[in-house]
Design a protein around this motif. Structure first.
Motif, PDB file in Angstrom:
ATOM      1  N   ILE A   1       0.700  -1.201   0.061  1.00  0.00           N
ATOM      2  CA  ILE A   1       0.050   0.089   0.046  1.00  0.00           C
ATOM      3  C   ILE A   1       0.741   1.264  -0.033  1.00  0.00           C
ATOM      4  CG2 ILE A   1      -1.643   1.349   1.257  1.00  0.00           C
ATOM      5  CD1 ILE A   1      -2.852  -1.231   2.246  1.00  0.00           C
ATOM      6  N   TYR A   2       1.951   1.054   0.748  1.00  0.00           N
ATOM      7  CA  TYR A   2       2.863   2.562   0.947  1.00  0.00           C
ATOM      8  C   TYR A   2       3.524   2.719  -0.516  1.00  0.00           C
ATOM      9  CZ  TYR A   2       6.679   5.498   1.933  1.00  0.00           C
ATOM     10  OH  TYR A   2       7.590   6.404   2.271  1.00  0.00           O
ATOM     11  N   GLU A   3       3.956   1.644  -1.256  1.00  0.00           N
ATOM     12  CA  GLU A   3       4.653   1.671  -2.498  1.00  0.00           C
ATOM     13  C   GLU A   3       3.607   2.253  -3.440  1.00  0.00           C
ATOM     14  OE1 GLU A   3       6.354  -2.031  -3.218  1.00  0.00           O
ATOM     15  OE2 GLU A   3       8.006  -1.800  -1.992  1.00  0.00           O
ATOM     16  N   ILE A   4       2.433   1.770  -3.547  1.00  0.00           N
ATOM     17  CA  ILE A   4       1.456   2.082  -4.296  1.00  0.00           C
ATOM     18  C   ILE A   4       1.070   3.558  -4.236  1.00  0.00           C
ATOM     19  CG2 ILE A   4      -0.911   1.887  -5.199  1.00  0.00           C
ATOM     20  CD1 ILE A   4      -0.896  -1.026  -4.736  1.00  0.00           C
ATOM     21  N   THR A   5       0.884   3.796  -3.037  1.00  0.00           N
ATOM     22  CA  THR A   5       0.678   5.450  -2.659  1.00  0.00           C
ATOM     23  C   THR A   5       1.915   6.366  -3.130  1.00  0.00           C
ATOM     24  OG1 THR A   5      -0.650   4.673  -0.655  1.00  0.00           O
ATOM     25  CG2 THR A   5       0.036   6.930  -0.769  1.00  0.00           C
ATOM     26  N   GLN A   6       3.083   5.930  -2.783  1.00  0.00           N
ATOM     27  CA  GLN A   6       4.169   6.733  -3.423  1.00  0.00           C
ATOM     28  C   GLN A   6       4.015   6.791  -4.853  1.00  0.00           C
ATOM     29  OE1 GLN A   6       6.077   8.444  -1.219  1.00  0.00           O
ATOM     30  NE2 GLN A   6       4.903   7.648   0.339  1.00  0.00           N
ATOM     31  N   LYS A   7       3.847   5.927  -5.542  1.00  0.00           N
ATOM     32  CA  LYS A   7       3.927   5.777  -6.979  1.00  0.00           C
ATOM     33  C   LYS A   7       2.699   7.053  -7.519  1.00  0.00           C
ATOM     34  CE  LYS A   7       5.731   1.215  -7.892  1.00  0.00           C
ATOM     35  NZ  LYS A   7       5.431   0.047  -8.605  1.00  0.00           N
ATOM     36  N   ILE A   8       1.380   6.908  -6.966  1.00  0.00           N
ATOM     37  CA  ILE A   8       0.447   7.835  -7.325  1.00  0.00           C
ATOM     38  C   ILE A   8       0.929   9.256  -6.795  1.00  0.00           C
ATOM     39  CG2 ILE A   8      -1.935   8.478  -6.552  1.00  0.00           C
ATOM     40  CD1 ILE A   8      -2.611   5.431  -6.395  1.00  0.00           C
ATOM     41  N   LEU A   9       1.419   9.313  -5.690  1.00  0.00           N
ATOM     42  CA  LEU A   9       1.881  10.756  -5.244  1.00  0.00           C
ATOM     43  C   LEU A   9       3.013  11.382  -6.288  1.00  0.00           C
ATOM     44  CD1 LEU A   9       2.025  10.519  -1.560  1.00  0.00           C
ATOM     45  CD2 LEU A   9       0.346  11.743  -3.048  1.00  0.00           C
ATOM     46  N   ALA A  10       3.755  10.376  -7.063  1.00  0.00           N
ATOM     47  CA  ALA A  10       4.709  11.015  -7.837  1.00  0.00           C
ATOM     48  C   ALA A  10       4.064  11.242  -9.073  1.00  0.00           C
ATOM     49  CB  ALA A  10       5.946   9.498  -8.118  1.00  0.00           C
ATOM     50  N   VAL A  11       3.105  10.430  -9.649  1.00  0.00           N
ATOM     51  CA  VAL A  11       2.481  10.846 -10.667  1.00  0.00           C
ATOM     52  C   VAL A  11       1.854  12.133 -10.739  1.00  0.00           C
ATOM     53  CG1 VAL A  11       0.518  10.132 -12.241  1.00  0.00           C
ATOM     54  CG2 VAL A  11       2.287   8.481 -11.492  1.00  0.00           C
ATOM     55  N   TYR A  12       1.050  12.482  -9.522  1.00  0.00           N
ATOM     56  CA  TYR A  12       0.241  13.543  -9.238  1.00  0.00           C
ATOM     57  C   TYR A  12       1.337  14.859  -9.318  1.00  0.00           C
ATOM     58  CZ  TYR A  12      -4.393  11.726  -7.943  1.00  0.00           C
ATOM     59  OH  TYR A  12      -5.488  11.299  -8.161  1.00  0.00           O
ATOM     60  N   ASP A  13       2.639  14.402  -8.697  1.00  0.00           N
ATOM     61  CA  ASP A  13       3.487  15.878  -8.645  1.00  0.00           C
ATOM     62  C   ASP A  13       4.038  15.866  -9.728  1.00  0.00           C
ATOM     63  OD1 ASP A  13       5.336  17.299  -7.336  1.00  0.00           O
ATOM     64  OD2 ASP A  13       6.954  15.994  -7.749  1.00  0.00           O
ATOM     65  N   ARG A  14       4.193  15.201 -10.736  1.00  0.00           N
ATOM     66  CA  ARG A  14       4.735  15.475 -12.286  1.00  0.00           C
ATOM     67  C   ARG A  14       3.608  15.911 -12.897  1.00  0.00           C
ATOM     68  NH1 ARG A  14       6.050   9.812 -13.821  1.00  0.00           N
ATOM     69  NH2 ARG A  14       6.529   9.168 -11.886  1.00  0.00           N
ATOM     70  N   PHE A  15       2.203  15.533 -12.834  1.00  0.00           N
ATOM     71  CA  PHE A  15       1.194  16.415 -13.452  1.00  0.00           C
ATOM     72  C   PHE A  15       1.188  17.581 -13.052  1.00  0.00           C
ATOM     73  CE2 PHE A  15      -3.343  17.356 -13.511  1.00  0.00           C
ATOM     74  CZ  PHE A  15      -3.393  17.309 -14.909  1.00  0.00           C
TER      75      PHE A  15
END
Length: 88
Positions: A11-25
């Protein structure tokens, strides 16, 4: 509901990936937003040999935001119309 350490890590890894995508967007959108503002400030300086005031910058940003909002609204309406014809 108890989570296993393995599931927490997933869950932590998935959340970090989602946050990274949002940050780039959002950084991409911010670049798209700032580029016309900087161009307008440069054009203004070259034309009038003075810097734009904060009020003029805010007014241009407001016009830019309004234009983008209207354009986005029209695109969404077109997509809904196309989707309605395909799936309706």
């Amino acid at each position: 509901m108890k989570l296993t350490p393995e599931r927490r890590r997933q869950i932590y890894e998935i959340t970090q990936k989602i946050l990274a995508v949002y940050d780039r967007f959002f950084s991409f959108v911010l670049k798209l937003y700032e580029k016309p503002v900087e161009r307008k400030k440069r054009e203004f300086f070259l034309t009038y040999r003075t810097e734009m005031t904060e009020e003029e910058i805010r007014e241009f940003q407001y016009q830019l935001t309004a234009g983008w909002t209207i354009l986005l609204f029209i695109v969404i309406l077109v997509l809904l119309e196309i989707g309605g014809r395909i799936f309706g």
